[in-house]
Design an enzyme around this catalytic site. Structure first.
Site, PDB file in Angstrom:
ATOM      1  CE  LYS A   5     -35.010  -0.131  35.145  1.00  0.00           C
ATOM      2  NZ  LYS A   5     -35.923   0.227  36.243  1.00  0.00           N
TER       3      LYS A   5
ATOM      4  CD  GLU B 215     -51.435  -1.845  30.761  1.00  0.00           C
ATOM      5  OE1 GLU B 215     -51.302  -0.801  31.431  1.00  0.00           O
ATOM      6  OE2 GLU B 215     -51.737  -2.927  31.257  1.00  0.00           O
TER       7      GLU B 215
ATOM      8  CB  CYS C 127     -53.217  -0.594  34.919  1.00  0.00           C
ATOM      9  SG  CYS C 127     -51.530  -0.058  35.262  1.00  0.00           S
TER      10      CYS C 127
ATOM     11  CD  GLU D  40     -53.720   4.226  37.651  1.00  0.00           C
ATOM     12  OE1 GLU D  40     -53.924   3.047  37.310  1.00  0.00           O
ATOM     13  OE2 GLU D  40     -52.705   4.873  37.320  1.00  0.00           O
TER      14      GLU D  40
END
Length: 460
Positions: free
Chosen positions: A153, A227, A261, A358
């Site tokens: 997905k 993750e 990331c 972030e």
């Protein structure tokens, strides 16, 4: 309905019909049916399929790079590199899965006792937009070689990428149902996680979304790997080769327009070389060319979506308002597309937004540390713990790795190198950066039944 938009121009691309509940049920049923045979297929046959897929990846890397450039703005050179890395991942697990999953004999009171590693069944991979090919193979290659089937997905903004990956397996001769594209609308993902035919879940994305996925999977008592986000520190010590450090951390910061990331997001520099580092970094970043990712001369493409760009700009402005010095960039550009300038913020401190959240874009944040102990404290002052880097003199690297890596709260630490994912090495985070590991020998063990077998008679 999944709808891609070209982030370079803001122009809508092709829309793809979303899968409804009946379609989801049909896909899961196909994955279950194929699993019953695939789990019995030998490693050599599984490997042959993955190697054929790797051949197609390498042959069609240019076309796949164009699709990524169109749907999420990745420069062509980076897109080709992503496809090549995906092929390497497929080949790595094709070659090493049998060794990674070999039975292990464990002494006990049995005549013979051992552990074997058996597949679970259909595994759902919920994947983001920022590395659509690589993340599909990071998830799929080990799961398939372990004998599972995969339901993929993707983020709804990269539907053509998802369709192309599924097509590779079909053309390589994969059994129907082995690896399928699930073009679900995001609200329907919960149904897929809860589906009784789905045995495990792999998720890559934000920490907030990961928490929701974890709650759903745990509620169904299904294993999961997460993750998640990162605010990766890169520590630069006074004895480091500053030119090498600047070249590497600037690449880490701006690859995929900073939308990674594991990009270096907080550059923590020891005080004696702070000014010199900032000067060199400024020059390096100023030389970068931002523009259409399909133009080979451009190194930085657009941000993938307008909401992501707006949030990035908010983070920059909040940090400047709190006292950060903006040495370049930091202004919302006019014109079509979702571009954001390469931005350099100096004199950033730990309470500023650019450190607490972030930052997903080409924004370099530089912080000053008094010494190594101070740098480690700054590095660990975050809710995240994905990757970290340390730069020092080459002759000191091995000793420093032994000393410092155990003190840094991160899933991986690079000394005098770039933080990256590598199929040969485990990757993952701690704290709000994730649960579990992907890649390497550890990653393939996440979605297997570690089954103990005791064979009698009992011995004294």
């Amino acid at each position: 309905m999944p709808q891609a938009t070209d982030p370079t121009t803001g122009t809508p691309l092709k829309a793809y019909p979303a899968l409804d509940k009946a379609g989801l049920d049909q896909a899961v049923a196909a994955a279950q049916a194929t699993f019953r045979d695939w789990r019995k297929v030998g490693y050599a046959e599984r490997a042959a399929l993955l190697n054929r897929v790797a051949d197609l990846l390498e042959a069609e890397q240019d076309a796949l790079a164009v699709i990524m450039a169109e749907e999420m703005g990745k420069p062509l050179a980076e897109g080709r590199g992503e496809v090549q890395k995906s092929a390497f991942c497929a080949r790595h697990y094709a070659e090493n899965a049998e060794k990674y999953l070999a039975p292990v004999t464990l002494p006990s009171d049995a005549t013979h006792s051992y552990v074997q590693h058996l597949p679970l069944g259909p595994v759902l991979g919920i994947l983001p937009w920022n590395a659509p090919v690589w993340l599909a193979f990071r998830f799929g290659a080990p799961a398939l070689m372990a004998g599972n089937t995969c339901l993929m997905k993707h983020d709804p903004h990269v539907p053509a990428c998802a369709e192309a990956i599924a097509g590779l397996f079909e053309r390589a001769g994969a059994p129907p149902g082995l690896l399928q594209n699930l073009p679900l609308d995001n609200p329907d993902v919960a149904d897929a996680i809860r589906h009784p035919g789905v045995c495990a879940v792999s998720f890559t994305g934000s920490s907030a979304a990961g928490a929701k996925v974890a709650a759903l999977a745990a509620g169904e008592i299904k294993p999961f790997v997460l993750e998640l986000g990162g605010s990766d520190p890169a520590i630069v010590l006074a004895d480091a080769d500053l030119d090498a450090a600047v070249d590497t951390v600037s690449l880490s910061r701006i690859i995929n327009a900073g939308q990674s990331c594991i990009a270096a997001k907080r550059l923590i520099v020891e005080a004696p070389v702070y000014d010199a580092f900032v000067e060199k970094l400024h020059a390096r970043l100023a030389a970068l060319k931002v523009g259409d990712p399909r133009d080979e001369s451009n190194q930085v493409g657009p941000i993938a979506r307008p909401d992501l760009r707006d949030n990035l700009h908010r983070q920059v402005q909040a940090s400047v308002d709190a006292g950060a010095r903006c040495l370049m960039g930091g202004e919302m550009p006019e014109g079509p597309g979702y571009f954001y300038p390469v931005t350099l913020l100096a004199d950033v401190t730990g309470e500023m937004t650019a450190c607490r959240e972030e930052t997903f874009g080409p924004v370099a944040v530089v912080m000053k540390a008094a010494d190594l102990d101070d740098a480690i404290a700054i590095a660990n002052d975050t809710q995240y713990g994905l990757g970290a880097a340390v730069w020092t003199a080459p002759e000191r690297a091995a000793a420093l790795a032994a000393q410092v890596a155990s003190e840094i709260e991160a899933g991986q630490v690079a000394v005098n190198g770039i933080v990256k994912t590598d199929p040969r090495l485990p990757s993952g985070g701690v704290k709000r950066s994730g649960i579990g590991r992907e890649l390497g020998p550890h990653g393939i063990l996440e979605f297997v039944n570690v089954q103990q077998v005791w064979v009698g008679p009992k011995v004294d």
